[in-house]
Scaffold this motif. Structure first.
Motif, PDB file in Angstrom:
ATOM      1  N   ARG A  73    -103.408  33.897  -8.663  1.00 37.34           N
ATOM      2  CA  ARG A  73    -102.606  33.343  -9.047  1.00 37.34           C
ATOM      3  C   ARG A  73    -103.055  32.154  -8.892  1.00 37.34           C
ATOM      4  O   ARG A  73    -102.315  30.959  -8.234  1.00 37.34           O
ATOM      5  CB  ARG A  73    -101.098  33.663  -8.566  1.00 37.34           C
ATOM      6  CG  ARG A  73    -100.079  34.767  -8.999  1.00 37.34           C
ATOM      7  CD  ARG A  73     -99.834  34.727 -10.475  1.00 37.34           C
ATOM      8  NE  ARG A  73     -99.620  33.721 -11.313  1.00 37.34           N
ATOM      9  CZ  ARG A  73     -98.376  33.312 -10.998  1.00 37.34           C
ATOM     10  NH1 ARG A  73     -97.372  34.268 -10.824  1.00 37.34           N
ATOM     11  NH2 ARG A  73     -97.552  31.986 -11.836  1.00 37.34           N
ATOM     12  N   LEU A  89    -101.943  28.651 -10.300  1.00 36.63           N
ATOM     13  CA  LEU A  89    -100.351  28.085  -9.351  1.00 36.63           C
ATOM     14  C   LEU A  89    -100.200  26.726  -9.342  1.00 36.63           C
ATOM     15  O   LEU A  89     -99.342  25.945  -9.473  1.00 36.63           O
ATOM     16  CB  LEU A  89     -99.385  29.022  -8.696  1.00 36.63           C
ATOM     17  CG  LEU A  89     -99.117  30.276  -9.173  1.00 36.63           C
ATOM     18  CD1 LEU A  89     -98.137  31.165  -7.683  1.00 36.63           C
ATOM     19  CD2 LEU A  89     -97.403  29.837  -9.965  1.00 36.63           C
ATOM     20  N   GLU A 127     -92.298  32.501  -8.288  1.00 29.64           N
ATOM     21  CA  GLU A 127     -93.931  32.680  -8.798  1.00 29.64           C
ATOM     22  C   GLU A 127     -94.301  33.635  -7.839  1.00 29.64           C
ATOM     23  O   GLU A 127     -94.454  34.965  -8.371  1.00 29.64           O
ATOM     24  CB  GLU A 127     -94.077  31.682  -9.043  1.00 29.64           C
ATOM     25  CG  GLU A 127     -93.818  30.749 -10.411  1.00 29.64           C
ATOM     26  CD  GLU A 127     -93.963  31.602 -11.471  1.00 29.64           C
ATOM     27  OE1 GLU A 127     -94.448  32.537 -12.202  1.00 29.64           O
ATOM     28  OE2 GLU A 127     -93.193  31.583 -13.018  1.00 29.64           O
ATOM     29  N   THR A 142     -95.320  37.953  -8.667  1.00 33.26           N
ATOM     30  CA  THR A 142     -95.987  39.035  -8.292  1.00 33.26           C
ATOM     31  C   THR A 142     -95.754  39.996  -7.590  1.00 33.26           C
ATOM     32  O   THR A 142     -97.370  40.284  -7.124  1.00 33.26           O
ATOM     33  CB  THR A 142     -97.317  37.404  -7.907  1.00 33.26           C
ATOM     34  OG1 THR A 142     -97.235  36.498  -9.232  1.00 33.26           O
ATOM     35  CG2 THR A 142     -98.983  38.351  -7.365  1.00 33.26           C
TER      36      THR A 142
END
Length: 180
Positions: free
Chosen positions: A46, A49, A71, A75
Motif C-alpha cells: 500500500r 497510502l 485502510e 488490507t
C-alpha cells in the motif's frame, strides 16, 4: 482466562502503532517513524497510502488516523496474522502476531526463564493447582525465587508467636480468649 484485546494505540496521534485484525488472528504493529512506516506500507503493498492527500504529511496522517487505520485494516484482512508476521519480520517492520495468554506462557523463552511458577493442588485445604508469574527481571547478587504459596489466614500464627517467645500454653490461652 483470556483477557480481551485492547490494542496498543498511543492516543497521541502516532501512527502506525496499533493492533489490527487479520484474516485470522491479530497483529501488533509499531511503525512510528517515517522510515518504518515506509517499510510497513511497502510490505503490505500500500505504497499509495502516503501519497493519499488525507495522509500525505505526518500532521495529516495524525489528523485522519481513523481513516488511515481503516485502510490498513482492510488490507491486513487479506492475510492471516502468521503470514503478516513473516512478511513484517522479513521487511524489518516491528510487528508480531498477537497470541492468546494461554499460548504466551508456553513460549520457549517464557519456559526457559521460569517466568511461571506452578504449584500443585492442596486438596486438604481445598486449593486447586495454580500458577503465579515471577518478576520479569533477575538479579545476580540477590536471586529471586517463589518457594511457596501465600499463607492462609492464620496459617503461621503459632510459628510467629513462638518466635516472639510465647510458649504453647500461652498461645493456647490466647486462642481460648479468641485473641488469635
Amino acid at each position: 482466562e483470556q483477557p480481551p484485546l485492547s490494542g496498543n494505540a498511543s492516543n497521541r496521534g502516532r501512527y502506525v502503532s496499533n493492533t489490527f485484525p487479520c484474516k485470522e488472528g491479530h497483529v501488533a504493529v509499531a511503525a512510528r517513524s517515517t522510515v518504518l512506516r515506509g517499510r510497513f506500507f511497502k510490505s503490505i503493498g500500500r505504497e499509495d497510502l502516503p501519497q493519499d492527500p488525507r495522509f500525505a504529511t505526518e500532521a495529516l496522517g495524525r489528523k485522519n488516523l481513523k481513516e488511515l487505520e481503516a485502510e490498513i485494516r482492510k488490507t491486513l484482512l487479506e492475510k492471516t496474522a502468521d503470514e503478516w508476521e513473516v512478511i513484517f519480520m522479513r521487511e524489518g517492520v516491528p510487528a508480531m502476531k498477537i497470541i492468546p495468554l494461554v499460548e504466551a506462557v508456553k513460549q520457549p523463552q517464557v519456559v526457559a526463564r521460569e517466568f511461571i511458577r506452578r504449584f500443585p493442588p492442596e486438596p486438604e485445604i481445598g486449593l486447586p493447582a495454580f500458577s503465579v508469574p515471577s518478576p520479569p527481571y533477575r538479579h545476580s547478587l540477590t536471586p529471586f525465587q517463589i518457594r511457596r504459596r501465600a499463607p492462609l489466614l492464620g496459617e503461621h500464627t503459632d510459628q510467629v508467636l513462638g518466635e516472639l517467645g510465647l510458649g504453647k500454653d500461652e498461645i493456647a490461652a490466647l486462642r481460648a480468649k479468641k485473641i488469635v
